[in-house]
Design an enzyme around this catalytic site. Sequence first.
Site, mmCIF file in Angstrom:
data_model
loop_
_atom_site.group_PDB
_atom_site.id
_atom_site.type_symbol
_atom_site.label_atom_id
_atom_site.label_comp_id
_atom_site.label_asym_id
_atom_site.label_seq_id
_atom_site.Cartn_x
_atom_site.Cartn_y
_atom_site.Cartn_z
ATOM 1 N N LYS A 64 0.834 -1.215 0.000
ATOM 2 C CA LYS A 64 0.000 0.000 0.000
ATOM 3 C C LYS A 64 0.863 1.257 0.000
ATOM 4 C CE LYS A 64 -2.492 -0.931 3.700
ATOM 5 N NZ LYS A 64 -1.978 -2.245 4.117
ATOM 6 N N ARG A 107 -10.353 0.384 9.135
ATOM 7 C CA ARG A 107 -9.947 -1.008 9.275
ATOM 8 C C ARG A 107 -11.029 -1.847 9.943
ATOM 9 N NH1 ARG A 107 -3.902 0.194 9.405
ATOM 10 N NH2 ARG A 107 -2.857 -1.806 9.441
ATOM 11 N N ARG A 151 11.701 -7.599 7.022
ATOM 12 C CA ARG A 151 11.908 -6.175 6.757
ATOM 13 C C ARG A 151 12.791 -5.546 7.844
ATOM 14 N NH1 ARG A 151 6.671 -2.518 6.040
ATOM 15 N NH2 ARG A 151 6.346 -3.431 3.993
ATOM 16 N N ARG A 191 11.181 -3.559 13.329
ATOM 17 C CA ARG A 191 10.083 -2.952 14.084
ATOM 18 C C ARG A 191 9.430 -4.008 14.969
ATOM 19 N NH1 ARG A 191 6.409 0.061 9.691
ATOM 20 N NH2 ARG A 191 4.856 -1.167 10.781
ATOM 21 N N ARG A 229 -1.252 -9.630 13.156
ATOM 22 C CA ARG A 229 -1.754 -8.559 12.269
ATOM 23 C C ARG A 229 -2.538 -9.140 11.090
ATOM 24 N NH1 ARG A 229 3.447 -5.217 10.919
ATOM 25 N NH2 ARG A 229 2.084 -3.964 9.596
HETATM 26 P P1 AMP Z 1 0.200 0.053 9.528
HETATM 27 O O1 AMP Z 1 1.533 0.713 9.376
HETATM 28 O O2 AMP Z 1 -0.872 0.672 8.676
HETATM 29 O O3 AMP Z 1 0.262 -1.451 9.329
HETATM 30 O O4 AMP Z 1 -0.284 0.306 11.044
HETATM 31 C C1 AMP Z 1 0.543 -0.066 12.117
HETATM 32 C C2 AMP Z 1 -0.310 -0.278 13.354
HETATM 33 O O5 AMP Z 1 -0.980 0.946 13.712
HETATM 34 C C3 AMP Z 1 -1.412 -1.319 13.221
HETATM 35 O O6 AMP Z 1 -0.943 -2.647 13.411
HETATM 36 C C4 AMP Z 1 -2.355 -0.879 14.352
HETATM 37 O O7 AMP Z 1 -1.849 -1.251 15.612
HETATM 38 C C5 AMP Z 1 -2.265 0.659 14.264
HETATM 39 N N1 AMP Z 1 -3.300 1.180 13.340
HETATM 40 C C6 AMP Z 1 -3.091 1.822 12.157
HETATM 41 N N2 AMP Z 1 -4.252 2.150 11.586
HETATM 42 C C7 AMP Z 1 -5.235 1.712 12.411
HETATM 43 C C8 AMP Z 1 -6.660 1.723 12.362
HETATM 44 N N3 AMP Z 1 -7.326 2.263 11.326
HETATM 45 N N4 AMP Z 1 -7.346 1.167 13.398
HETATM 46 C C9 AMP Z 1 -6.710 0.637 14.450
HETATM 47 N N5 AMP Z 1 -5.354 0.562 14.547
HETATM 48 C C10 AMP Z 1 -4.615 1.093 13.542
#
Ligand code: AMP
Length: 192
Positions: free
Chosen positions: A13, A88, A123, A156, A167
């Site tokens: 993405k 989400r 990663r 990370r 996840r």
């Molecule tokens: P990402 O980099 O988009 O994978 O987001 C990293 C982490 O941020 C996710 O695993 C969640 O813990 C949190 N996060 C990001 N966006 C959301 C969302 N829309 N709702 C809930 N948690 C989120």
Amino acid sequence: MNIILMGPPGAGKGTQAANLVKEYGLTHISTGDIFRKALKEQTKYGVIAKYFMQFGHLVPDDYTIEMVREYLKENTFENGFILDGFPRTIVQARELESIEKEFDFTIDAIINLDKLVKRLSGRRTCKECGATFHVEFNPPKVEGVCDKCGGELYQREDESEEAVTIRLDTYNKQTKPLIDYYTMKGTIININ
Ligand code: AMP
């Protein structure tokens, strides 16, 4: 033009968003990035998010929605924006509609889920400049050192194998149903 970018973690993405920014001058809004920044700066949202993020769980809807609501209210986006990582959950999708932002498309980035654990858990990210590498598919010239700035590379917390598995499970249970939601609205575009 406003776009919602969906797809499992690791589907690319971020890469697609960068292309759309370049091509159409859109602003990239990643809730994951906003949470990581808040975490670094130890703001209210950062302190709450840390606990959930480190284990690969979603931050509760109430906080996430409040944060996005504030962000969209406080910023202007001349050419529109790409929402990456939000919504989400169905609750978030419904709330987004009440924030009164019009969306032209929802893009669903499709990928074979089996590939994702390897892709994400391998990663490595630079502590200094944020550049990313992969131990197998895109290794740095010197192990543990960033090619671009010489900074230290690290994994990370939410990219450990355990966290990645959680996840993906969370994605399947809570986020994937949204694809049907947007398909019914007729705005979805699938990109392999
Ligand atoms: P990402 O980099 O988009 O994978 O987001 C990293 C982490 O941020 C996710 O695993 C969640 O813990 C949190 N996060 C990001 N966006 C959301 C969302 N829309 N709702 C809930 N948690 C989120």
